[in-house]
Write a protein that holds these residues in place. Structure first.
Motif, PDB file in Angstrom:
ATOM      1  N   ILE A 172       0.851  -1.186   0.000  1.00 61.98           N
ATOM      2  CA  ILE A 172       0.000   0.000   0.000  1.00 61.98           C
ATOM      3  C   ILE A 172       0.886   1.235   0.000  1.00 61.98           C
ATOM      4  O   ILE A 172       2.020   1.198   0.465  1.00 61.98           O
ATOM      5  CB  ILE A 172      -0.993   0.030   1.179  1.00 61.98           C
ATOM      6  CG1 ILE A 172      -0.268  -0.069   2.492  1.00 61.98           C
ATOM      7  CG2 ILE A 172      -2.006  -1.079   1.044  1.00 61.98           C
ATOM      8  CD1 ILE A 172      -1.213  -0.024   3.672  1.00 61.98           C
ATOM      9  N   PHE A 173       0.344   2.317  -0.553  1.00 64.24           N
ATOM     10  CA  PHE A 173       1.180   3.473  -0.833  1.00 64.24           C
ATOM     11  C   PHE A 173       0.768   4.683  -0.013  1.00 64.24           C
ATOM     12  O   PHE A 173      -0.284   4.708   0.630  1.00 64.24           O
ATOM     13  CB  PHE A 173       1.121   3.808  -2.321  1.00 64.24           C
ATOM     14  CG  PHE A 173       1.632   2.690  -3.179  1.00 64.24           C
ATOM     15  CD1 PHE A 173       2.985   2.526  -3.380  1.00 64.24           C
ATOM     16  CD2 PHE A 173       0.749   1.782  -3.759  1.00 64.24           C
ATOM     17  CE1 PHE A 173       3.456   1.492  -4.162  1.00 64.24           C
ATOM     18  CE2 PHE A 173       1.226   0.751  -4.547  1.00 64.24           C
ATOM     19  CZ  PHE A 173       2.576   0.600  -4.752  1.00 64.24           C
ATOM     20  N   GLN A 174       1.626   5.689  -0.133  1.00 59.55           N
ATOM     21  CA  GLN A 174       1.462   6.881   0.697  1.00 59.55           C
ATOM     22  C   GLN A 174       0.170   7.632   0.420  1.00 59.55           C
ATOM     23  O   GLN A 174      -0.601   7.887   1.321  1.00 59.55           O
ATOM     24  CB  GLN A 174       2.661   7.802   0.464  1.00 59.55           C
ATOM     25  CG  GLN A 174       2.563   9.102   1.220  1.00 59.55           C
ATOM     26  CD  GLN A 174       3.853   9.894   1.103  1.00 59.55           C
ATOM     27  OE1 GLN A 174       4.883   9.367   0.731  1.00 59.55           O
ATOM     28  NE2 GLN A 174       3.789  11.155   1.442  1.00 59.55           N
ATOM     29  N   ASP A 175      -0.048   7.965  -0.848  1.00 60.41           N
ATOM     30  CA  ASP A 175      -1.186   8.829  -1.149  1.00 60.41           C
ATOM     31  C   ASP A 175      -2.262   8.014  -1.861  1.00 60.41           C
ATOM     32  O   ASP A 175      -2.162   7.749  -3.055  1.00 60.41           O
ATOM     33  CB  ASP A 175      -0.719   9.992  -2.034  1.00 60.41           C
ATOM     34  CG  ASP A 175      -1.848  10.980  -2.285  1.00 60.41           C
ATOM     35  OD1 ASP A 175      -3.002  10.640  -1.960  1.00 60.41           O
ATOM     36  OD2 ASP A 175      -1.584  12.068  -2.807  1.00 60.41           O
ATOM     37  N   PRO A 176      -3.300   7.619  -1.122  1.00 63.06           N
ATOM     38  CA  PRO A 176      -4.290   6.724  -1.727  1.00 63.06           C
ATOM     39  C   PRO A 176      -5.107   7.385  -2.829  1.00 63.06           C
ATOM     40  O   PRO A 176      -5.745   6.693  -3.606  1.00 63.06           O
ATOM     41  CB  PRO A 176      -5.180   6.320  -0.557  1.00 63.06           C
ATOM     42  CG  PRO A 176      -5.004   7.385   0.442  1.00 63.06           C
ATOM     43  CD  PRO A 176      -3.621   7.942   0.261  1.00 63.06           C
ATOM     44  N   LEU A 177      -5.071   8.717  -2.929  1.00 63.73           N
ATOM     45  CA  LEU A 177      -5.837   9.336  -4.008  1.00 63.73           C
ATOM     46  C   LEU A 177      -5.131   9.125  -5.344  1.00 63.73           C
ATOM     47  O   LEU A 177      -5.754   8.731  -6.326  1.00 63.73           O
ATOM     48  CB  LEU A 177      -6.030  10.835  -3.758  1.00 63.73           C
ATOM     49  CG  LEU A 177      -6.840  11.533  -4.852  1.00 63.73           C
ATOM     50  CD1 LEU A 177      -8.222  10.915  -4.981  1.00 63.73           C
ATOM     51  CD2 LEU A 177      -6.968  13.012  -4.588  1.00 63.73           C
ATOM     52  N   THR A 178      -3.843   9.362  -5.366  1.00 64.86           N
ATOM     53  CA  THR A 178      -3.138   9.184  -6.638  1.00 64.86           C
ATOM     54  C   THR A 178      -2.823   7.714  -6.895  1.00 64.86           C
ATOM     55  O   THR A 178      -2.550   7.341  -8.016  1.00 64.86           O
ATOM     56  CB  THR A 178      -1.813   9.981  -6.661  1.00 64.86           C
ATOM     57  OG1 THR A 178      -1.012   9.550  -5.567  1.00 64.86           O
ATOM     58  CG2 THR A 178      -2.068  11.453  -6.553  1.00 64.86           C
ATOM     59  N   ALA A 179      -2.871   6.894  -5.846  1.00 64.20           N
ATOM     60  CA  ALA A 179      -2.519   5.484  -6.029  1.00 64.20           C
ATOM     61  C   ALA A 179      -3.686   4.666  -6.550  1.00 64.20           C
ATOM     62  O   ALA A 179      -3.517   3.502  -6.880  1.00 64.20           O
ATOM     63  CB  ALA A 179      -2.004   4.888  -4.726  1.00 64.20           C
ATOM     64  N   MET A 180      -4.883   5.254  -6.615  1.00 60.70           N
ATOM     65  CA  MET A 180      -6.013   4.515  -7.189  1.00 60.70           C
ATOM     66  C   MET A 180      -6.383   5.149  -8.518  1.00 60.70           C
ATOM     67  O   MET A 180      -6.286   6.361  -8.695  1.00 60.70           O
ATOM     68  CB  MET A 180      -7.214   4.563  -6.235  1.00 60.70           C
ATOM     69  CG  MET A 180      -6.940   3.855  -4.938  1.00 60.70           C
ATOM     70  SD  MET A 180      -8.449   3.703  -3.958  1.00 60.70           S
ATOM     71  CE  MET A 180      -8.836   2.009  -4.238  1.00 60.70           C
ATOM     72  N   HIS A 181      -6.811   4.311  -9.437  1.00 60.43           N
ATOM     73  CA  HIS A 181      -7.151   4.823 -10.760  1.00 60.43           C
ATOM     74  C   HIS A 181      -8.446   5.627 -10.690  1.00 60.43           C
ATOM     75  O   HIS A 181      -9.456   5.120 -10.204  1.00 60.43           O
ATOM     76  CB  HIS A 181      -7.300   3.663 -11.741  1.00 60.43           C
ATOM     77  CG  HIS A 181      -7.143   4.099 -13.165  1.00 60.43           C
ATOM     78  ND1 HIS A 181      -8.019   4.968 -13.763  1.00 60.43           N
ATOM     79  CD2 HIS A 181      -6.203   3.832 -14.089  1.00 60.43           C
ATOM     80  CE1 HIS A 181      -7.621   5.188 -15.001  1.00 60.43           C
ATOM     81  NE2 HIS A 181      -6.517   4.507 -15.222  1.00 60.43           N
ATOM     82  N   PRO A 182      -8.421   6.867 -11.165  1.00 61.58           N
ATOM     83  CA  PRO A 182      -9.610   7.718 -11.005  1.00 61.58           C
ATOM     84  C   PRO A 182     -10.812   7.262 -11.822  1.00 61.58           C
ATOM     85  O   PRO A 182     -11.934   7.656 -11.527  1.00 61.58           O
ATOM     86  CB  PRO A 182      -9.123   9.092 -11.475  1.00 61.58           C
ATOM     87  CG  PRO A 182      -7.942   8.812 -12.342  1.00 61.58           C
ATOM     88  CD  PRO A 182      -7.310   7.581 -11.785  1.00 61.58           C
ATOM     89  N   PHE A 183     -10.594   6.444 -12.864  1.00 62.83           N
ATOM     90  CA  PHE A 183     -11.691   6.105 -13.765  1.00 62.83           C
ATOM     91  C   PHE A 183     -12.410   4.817 -13.405  1.00 62.83           C
ATOM     92  O   PHE A 183     -13.401   4.474 -14.023  1.00 62.83           O
ATOM     93  CB  PHE A 183     -11.191   5.990 -15.205  1.00 62.83           C
ATOM     94  CG  PHE A 183     -10.699   7.282 -15.794  1.00 62.83           C
ATOM     95  CD1 PHE A 183     -10.828   8.472 -15.091  1.00 62.83           C
ATOM     96  CD2 PHE A 183     -10.128   7.319 -17.049  1.00 62.83           C
ATOM     97  CE1 PHE A 183     -10.377   9.663 -15.626  1.00 62.83           C
ATOM     98  CE2 PHE A 183      -9.676   8.512 -17.590  1.00 62.83           C
ATOM     99  CZ  PHE A 183      -9.799   9.678 -16.869  1.00 62.83           C
ATOM    100  N   TYR A 184     -11.870   4.069 -12.446  1.00 63.75           N
ATOM    101  CA  TYR A 184     -12.521   2.809 -12.078  1.00 63.75           C
ATOM    102  C   TYR A 184     -13.051   2.911 -10.656  1.00 63.75           C
ATOM    103  O   TYR A 184     -12.421   3.533  -9.799  1.00 63.75           O
ATOM    104  CB  TYR A 184     -11.541   1.643 -12.178  1.00 63.75           C
ATOM    105  CG  TYR A 184     -11.059   1.378 -13.586  1.00 63.75           C
ATOM    106  CD1 TYR A 184     -11.896   0.778 -14.515  1.00 63.75           C
ATOM    107  CD2 TYR A 184      -9.785   1.729 -13.977  1.00 63.75           C
ATOM    108  CE1 TYR A 184     -11.458   0.539 -15.806  1.00 63.75           C
ATOM    109  CE2 TYR A 184      -9.337   1.494 -15.276  1.00 63.75           C
ATOM    110  CZ  TYR A 184     -10.178   0.898 -16.184  1.00 63.75           C
ATOM    111  OH  TYR A 184      -9.756   0.670 -17.469  1.00 63.75           O
ATOM    112  N   SER A 185     -14.184   2.279 -10.417  1.00 65.65           N
ATOM    113  CA  SER A 185     -14.746   2.318  -9.072  1.00 65.65           C
ATOM    114  C   SER A 185     -13.844   1.525  -8.137  1.00 65.65           C
ATOM    115  O   SER A 185     -13.055   0.681  -8.557  1.00 65.65           O
ATOM    116  CB  SER A 185     -16.156   1.740  -9.077  1.00 65.65           C
ATOM    117  OG  SER A 185     -16.113   0.352  -9.248  1.00 65.65           O
ATOM    118  N   VAL A 186     -13.982   1.832  -6.860  1.00 67.39           N
ATOM    119  CA  VAL A 186     -13.182   1.146  -5.845  1.00 67.39           C
ATOM    120  C   VAL A 186     -13.392  -0.363  -5.959  1.00 67.39           C
ATOM    121  O   VAL A 186     -12.438  -1.149  -5.938  1.00 67.39           O
ATOM    122  CB  VAL A 186     -13.591   1.665  -4.450  1.00 67.39           C
ATOM    123  CG1 VAL A 186     -12.982   0.809  -3.367  1.00 67.39           C
ATOM    124  CG2 VAL A 186     -13.165   3.114  -4.297  1.00 67.39           C
TER     125      VAL A 186
END
Lengths: 336, 366
Positions: free
Chosen positions: B120-134
């Protein structure tokens, strides 16, 4: 969603109205501001050494004696509700959408344009398929193999594609593949309904010529976009999940990199549907672009108005489609 | 952050970290030996990690601490096999459950990523793809290692994971996009994604740095609870000693890509051996300190990893370097065991000197 689209459609209609007003002003108002009288305007559309009677008749028939706003109103009204022209005792009904009659040939403008639209659509759509596939593929590969021989070569080619004007590449391809080595001889537009094979064969050179320019643009855009997205944190996350690299590139990298390209694609296609002037002229394709060139060289105002309005219509529709699509593509975008 | 010494659950003295530079793979679950990660850049060779060795057992948590640029994140990406650039040179050995990863086929390492080891990474906003749902992103992580799983099954698994990490209304939130989650929720979702395949090793790279202080504690609690549940090994990378105090069983102090000190957390906090560790402890705010007391920063800056100082990389900033008769400027100190089990240190000072300096000069200020 529906409310959003309705709002956007209304805005688009208003925009189109403004565009016709501005075009109208440019071609009808500016000459008058420059000091031309309506008689002088009419003189352009009468033969040599016209009699004053003939001039007066033309002036009246073309509506030059009316105030400008009324001329525009009748033009706009004609598009929406049709228009009846009276030449003395004769009356001719111009059906919706009525863009009037050519000042020069006295033929109705709209049927002429619709007969040319399939040519332009064939050219634009075929070229679009080619340039999207090649441009995006080359851009992705270049980005993944940044600095490689392939990258340098394709970006060099792309630079050439962006810099070389269409009339040069078109004539070059004609000279080479139609005359020197007649792979595609006797290029002539054949409707798809008449002979699909010949239709495609005779369009190959125009398609490739037009697609060369756009592929080059799209390859550069895709490469830049991919280089940016592939360094995003979420790409690292995708790899950390254990996704195969191909899925990382396509599902995660390309998905993001393509979003801005969709926007540009919509606008480019809209622009081309309004007439690919250079390509059509170079390959003698009887499309809307060629019609526009005729209209301007003849100073044939109804034709100019029709071509401009149609081009504006395509661009506005493309814009609308892109905006609606964008919401589907990027969940962060909200309807406003 | 937290009052030291640590809570009673940290007091089991068994150490999971003994350094063995050579020999056959030992029984440790994760064993890193002489790991070197260098990057060729236009300015020269960056020695981001330079001869790092440590080991970690299942069920234990190792905290890797150090300043920015000490090579912590590079190490974690190295273990995961995520240095792909042609400019990265990784050498040494990483043994995970009896399997060596550095020289292994990249395809094999890919299969282990996300299934046996997760991150798991530091910044979960940039570490998740913005175009796909969680949910889609969690399902993707599950299905890549369970190719036979149906959508429905993967979705049920995603909902289950969101429940486990404490996301309310998981069956509805599963369809939300990352930007619709709060920072803490996003990090929970990241944890759910990392743990969806029950990995044996979880690497958390600064997992709380981008979060509010109150949320930080919740996330650390969550990681600790999930670890107790699954018995996995956890590596927490942080520059925050408070985080380490909260969660780690063992501590590894990194400086300039090397290990300076390594040992059980309790022991490192109560009997720190390395002057760099002393500096880190002295610069840390503590709740039982007098408000008037000032925090003591470590003088100077971390060295350039292109021109690492010869000898002990810390010597230009070390207040006790002159006690070593110049050895600290010429000789790289090797990591040697101290008196207490499992605790080792790379320092030229003699154990007597260290004990004296610590009790006389350092301990009173802490």
């Amino acid at each position: 969603m529906t409310a959003y689209i309705v709002r956007r459609v209304i805005a688009a209609i208003i925009l189109l109205i403004v565009v016709t007003m501005i075009t109208f002003a440019i071609f009808f108002l500016v000459p008058r501001l420059a000091g031309e009288t309506s008689t002088q305007l009419a003189a352009q559309y009468v033969g040599r050494d016209p009699s004053p009677d003939a001039l007066a008749a033309v002036q009246k028939n073309l509506g030059f004696d009316q105030p400008l706003y009324q001329q525009w109103w009748e033009f706009a009204h004609g598009i929406v509700a049709g228009r009846t022209f009276r030449y003395g005792p004769d009356a001719s009904v111009c059906h919706v959408p009525c863009f009037g009659y050519s000042f020069k040939s006295h033929l109705p403008v709209w049927p002429e344009i619709t007969s040319r639209l399939p040519v332009t659509i064939s050219l634009a759509a075929g070229a679009a398929v080619i340039w999207v596939i090649t441009g995006v593929a080359i851009g992705v590969l270049s980005a993944l193999k940044r600095g490689s021989v392939f990258d340098r070569f394709s970006m060099g080619l792309a630079l050439a594609g962006v810099s070389l004007p269409i009339f040069f590449t078109a004539l070059l391809s004609l000279a080479l593949f139609s005359y020197k080595w007649p792979v595609f001889p006797n290029l002539q537009y054949v409707p798809i309904t008449q002979n699909p094979v010949l239709w495609a064969k005779n369009l190959v050179l125009p398609w490739i010529t037009l697609a060369f320019l756009y592929s080059a643009l799209y390859a550069r855009l895709t490469r830049a976009g991919m280089l940016e997205t592939m360094s995003e944190d979420y790409i690292r996350t995708a790899r950390a999940k254990g996704l195969p690299e191909r899925q990382v590139v396509i599902r995660h990298g390309l998905r993001s990199a393509l979003t801005p390209i969709i926007t540009i694609f919509g606008l480019d296609l809209g622009l081309l549907l309004g007439g690919a002037v250079l390509t059509e002229t170079a390959f003698s394709l009887p499309g809307v672009g060629q019609y526009a060139v005729e209209a301007i060289t003849d100073n044939d105002l109804p034709k100019i108005m029709a071509v401009t309005t149609l081009a504006a219509f395509f661009i506005v529709v493309a814009n609308l489609v892109v905006d609606v699509l964008y919401v589907a593509v990027d969940p962060r975008v909200r309807y406003r | 952050m937290k009052h030291l010494p640590l809570g009673p659950n940290h007091l089991h003295g068994r150490s999971g970290t003994t350094v063995t530079a050579e020999g056959p793979p030992d029984s440790a679950f994760l064993s890193v030996r002489d790991l070197r990660i260098h990057f060729a850049t236009d300015d020269g060779l960056v020695r981001a990690v330079d001869g790092l060795s440590f080991r970690l057992d299942r069920g234990r948590t190792l905290g890797i601490v150090g300043e920015s640029g000490s090579g912590k994140s590079v190490t974690s990406l190295g273990i995961m096999g995520l240095h792909r650039s042609a400019r990265a040179r990784v050498s040494g050995e990483v043994w995970l459950d009896g399997e060596e990863l550095v020289a292994a086929d990249p395809e094999r390492v890919r299969q282990l990523r996300g299934r046996k080891m997760a991150m798991i990474f530091q910044d979960p906003l940039t570490a998740m793809h913005p175009f796909y749902s969680v949910g889609q992103q969690i399902m993707e992580a599950y299905r890549v290692h369970h190719p036979d799983a149906h959508r429905k099954e993967a979705r049920a698994r995603a909902v289950e994971m969101l429940t486990r990490v404490g996301i309310p209304q998981p069956d509805r939130r599963v369809d939300d996009y990352p930007h619709q989650f709060s920072g803490g929720m996003r990090q929970r979702a990241m944890i759910a994604m990392a743990l969806v395949n029950d990995p044996d090793l979880l690497i958390a790279d600064e997992p709380t740095t981008a979060l509010d202080v109150t949320v930080q504690a919740q996330i650390l609690d969550l990681i600790r609870d999930l670890q107790r549940e699954t018995g996995s090994a956890v590596v927490i990378i942080t520059h925050d000693l408070g985080v380490v105090a909260e969660i780690a069983d063992d501590i590894l102090v990194m400086y300039a890509g090397r290990c300076m000190e390594n040992g059980p957390a309790e022991d490192v906090f109560t009997h720190p051996q390395h002057p760099y560790t002393w500096g880190l402890l002295a610069s840390m705010p503590r709740i039982n300190r007098e408000r008037k007391e000032r925090l003591l920063p470590i003088e100077g800056n971390p060295p350039s990893l292109i021109r690492v100082p010869p000898g002990c990389p810390f010597h230009p900033r070390c207040r006790y370097a002159q006690l070593t008769d110049g050895r600290s400027e010429t000789e790289v100190p090797s990591l040697v065991p101290t008196d207490s089990p499992g605790h080792s240190v790379a320092c030229h000072l003699t154990p007597e000197e260290r004990r004296r300096i610590f009790t006389e000069e350092i301990a009173p200020g802490l």
